[in-house]
Design a protein around this motif. Structure first.
Motif, PDB file in Angstrom:
ATOM      1  N   UNK A   3       0.848  -1.191   0.000  1.00  0.00           N
ATOM      2  CA  UNK A   3       0.000   0.000   0.000  1.00  0.00           C
ATOM      3  C   UNK A   3       0.881   1.238   0.000  1.00  0.00           C
ATOM      4  N   UNK A   4       0.451   2.282  -0.707  1.00  0.00           N
ATOM      5  CA  UNK A   4       1.267   3.491  -0.833  1.00  0.00           C
ATOM      6  C   UNK A   4       1.619   4.095   0.519  1.00  0.00           C
ATOM      7  N   UNK A   5       0.752   3.960   1.511  1.00  0.00           N
ATOM      8  CA  UNK A   5       1.053   4.533   2.824  1.00  0.00           C
ATOM      9  C   UNK A   5       2.088   3.694   3.589  1.00  0.00           C
ATOM     10  N   UNK A   6       2.454   2.522   3.053  1.00  0.00           N
ATOM     11  CA  UNK A   6       3.461   1.672   3.674  1.00  0.00           C
ATOM     12  C   UNK A   6       4.833   1.832   3.024  1.00  0.00           C
ATOM     13  N   UNK A   7       4.913   2.579   1.950  1.00  0.00           N
ATOM     14  CA  UNK A   7       6.172   2.743   1.217  1.00  0.00           C
ATOM     15  C   UNK A   7       7.140   3.604   2.018  1.00  0.00           C
ATOM     16  N   UNK A   8       8.407   3.212   2.014  1.00  0.00           N
ATOM     17  CA  UNK A   8       9.423   3.970   2.735  1.00  0.00           C
ATOM     18  C   UNK A   8      10.396   4.668   1.783  1.00  0.00           C
ATOM     19  N   UNK A   9      10.431   4.247   0.525  1.00  0.00           N
ATOM     20  CA  UNK A   9      11.291   4.882  -0.471  1.00  0.00           C
ATOM     21  C   UNK A   9      10.451   5.835  -1.311  1.00  0.00           C
ATOM     22  N   UNK A  10      11.095   6.841  -1.928  1.00  0.00           N
ATOM     23  CA  UNK A  10      10.325   7.817  -2.710  1.00  0.00           C
ATOM     24  C   UNK A  10       9.760   7.216  -3.990  1.00  0.00           C
ATOM     25  N   UNK A  11       8.736   7.876  -4.505  1.00  0.00           N
ATOM     26  CA  UNK A  11       8.161   7.546  -5.803  1.00  0.00           C
ATOM     27  C   UNK A  11       8.567   8.650  -6.779  1.00  0.00           C
ATOM     28  N   UNK A  12       8.712   8.293  -8.032  1.00  0.00           N
ATOM     29  CA  UNK A  12       9.068   9.258  -9.060  1.00  0.00           C
ATOM     30  C   UNK A  12       7.809  10.010  -9.464  1.00  0.00           C
ATOM     31  N   UNK A  13       7.900  11.332  -9.524  1.00  0.00           N
ATOM     32  CA  UNK A  13       6.767  12.144  -9.957  1.00  0.00           C
ATOM     33  C   UNK A  13       6.523  11.948 -11.451  1.00  0.00           C
ATOM     34  N   UNK A  14       5.309  12.238 -11.893  1.00  0.00           N
ATOM     35  CA  UNK A  14       4.982  12.143 -13.313  1.00  0.00           C
ATOM     36  C   UNK A  14       5.921  13.055 -14.110  1.00  0.00           C
ATOM     37  N   UNK A  15       6.357  12.586 -15.265  1.00  0.00           N
ATOM     38  CA  UNK A  15       7.264  13.376 -16.096  1.00  0.00           C
ATOM     39  C   UNK A  15       6.593  14.675 -16.522  1.00  0.00           C
ATOM     40  N   UNK A  16       7.316  15.774 -16.369  1.00  0.00           N
ATOM     41  CA  UNK A  16       6.814  17.071 -16.811  1.00  0.00           C
ATOM     42  C   UNK A  16       6.912  17.156 -18.323  1.00  0.00           C
ATOM     43  N   UNK A  39      17.315   4.880  -3.917  1.00  0.00           N
ATOM     44  CA  UNK A  39      16.463   4.116  -4.823  1.00  0.00           C
ATOM     45  C   UNK A  39      15.022   4.530  -4.612  1.00  0.00           C
ATOM     46  N   UNK A  40      14.219   4.186  -5.617  1.00  0.00           N
ATOM     47  CA  UNK A  40      12.791   4.469  -5.524  1.00  0.00           C
ATOM     48  C   UNK A  40      12.075   3.222  -5.031  1.00  0.00           C
ATOM     49  N   UNK A  41      10.824   3.380  -4.687  1.00  0.00           N
ATOM     50  CA  UNK A  41      10.034   2.296  -4.113  1.00  0.00           C
ATOM     51  C   UNK A  41       9.825   1.159  -5.112  1.00  0.00           C
ATOM     52  N   UNK A  42       9.887  -0.058  -4.615  1.00  0.00           N
ATOM     53  CA  UNK A  42       9.716  -1.241  -5.456  1.00  0.00           C
ATOM     54  C   UNK A  42       8.250  -1.570  -5.730  1.00  0.00           C
ATOM     55  N   UNK A  43       7.327  -0.749  -5.249  1.00  0.00           N
ATOM     56  CA  UNK A  43       5.912  -1.014  -5.496  1.00  0.00           C
ATOM     57  C   UNK A  43       5.492  -0.615  -6.908  1.00  0.00           C
ATOM     58  N   UNK A  44       6.360   0.061  -7.630  1.00  0.00           N
ATOM     59  CA  UNK A  44       6.077   0.474  -9.004  1.00  0.00           C
ATOM     60  C   UNK A  44       6.772  -0.468  -9.981  1.00  0.00           C
ATOM     61  N   UNK A  45       6.283  -0.502 -11.208  1.00  0.00           N
ATOM     62  CA  UNK A  45       6.875  -1.382 -12.226  1.00  0.00           C
ATOM     63  C   UNK A  45       8.284  -0.948 -12.603  1.00  0.00           C
ATOM     64  N   UNK A  46       8.572   0.356 -12.504  1.00  0.00           N
ATOM     65  CA  UNK A  46       9.902   0.861 -12.824  1.00  0.00           C
ATOM     66  C   UNK A  46      10.567   1.353 -11.551  1.00  0.00           C
ATOM     67  N   UNK A  47      11.753   0.816 -11.296  1.00  0.00           N
ATOM     68  CA  UNK A  47      12.523   1.183 -10.106  1.00  0.00           C
ATOM     69  C   UNK A  47      13.817   1.839 -10.582  1.00  0.00           C
ATOM     70  N   UNK A  48      14.197   2.927  -9.918  1.00  0.00           N
ATOM     71  CA  UNK A  48      15.424   3.646 -10.243  1.00  0.00           C
ATOM     72  C   UNK A  48      16.376   3.554  -9.058  1.00  0.00           C
ATOM     73  N   UNK A  49      17.683   3.470  -9.358  1.00  0.00           N
ATOM     74  CA  UNK A  49      18.714   3.459  -8.319  1.00  0.00           C
ATOM     75  C   UNK A  49      19.798   4.459  -8.696  1.00  0.00           C
ATOM     76  N   UNK A  50      20.227   5.245  -7.733  1.00  0.00           N
ATOM     77  CA  UNK A  50      21.392   6.097  -7.905  1.00  0.00           C
ATOM     78  C   UNK A  50      22.581   5.280  -7.432  1.00  0.00           C
ATOM     79  N   UNK A  51      23.477   4.923  -8.356  1.00  0.00           N
ATOM     80  CA  UNK A  51      24.611   4.055  -8.051  1.00  0.00           C
ATOM     81  C   UNK A  51      25.908   4.846  -8.085  1.00  0.00           C
TER      82      UNK A  51
END
Length: 95
Positions: A3-16, A39-51
């Motif tokens: 559930x979105x209220x359980x996520x601890x990592x950020x979500x990516x905002x919609x592309x401008x 990293x972004x939350x794994x609850x989305x289909x696309x996950x991003x990581x700053x490496x």
């Protein structure tokens, strides 16, 4: 499903509309030791990581759809520049 209220990592905002288009490439080995710094939350289909590794950084994108995940990476940048681009990605100013 998380559930979105359980996520601890950020979500990516919609592309401008005027977002910067990042150059996504097939991963290649150039750095011996690389570790995800953010990293972004794994609850989305696309996950991003700053490496980061070896004084350089890049963003890894993993699309988790049916079958095998598709992984792409940006070119390497100096760490401070990569952090600016990471912030732009999270805010929808880059994709």
């Amino acid at each position: 499903m998380i559930a979105l209220d359980e996520c601890v990592s950020p979500h990516v905002a919609m592309a401008q509309r005027d977002h910067i288009q990042l150059d996504w490439r097939v991963p290649y080995r150039t750095l011996e030791r690389v570790r995800p710094m953010a990293w972004t939350c794994v609850c989305r289909a696309t996950v991003y990581e700053l490496c980061q590794g070896g004084g350089q950084a890049f963003i890894r994108r993993t699309v988790q759809l049916d079958g095998t995940p598709e992984v792409r990476e940006t070119p390497r940048w100096p760490v401070n520049e990569a952090r600016v681009i990471w912030a732009a990605l999270l805010s929808g100013k880059a994709r």
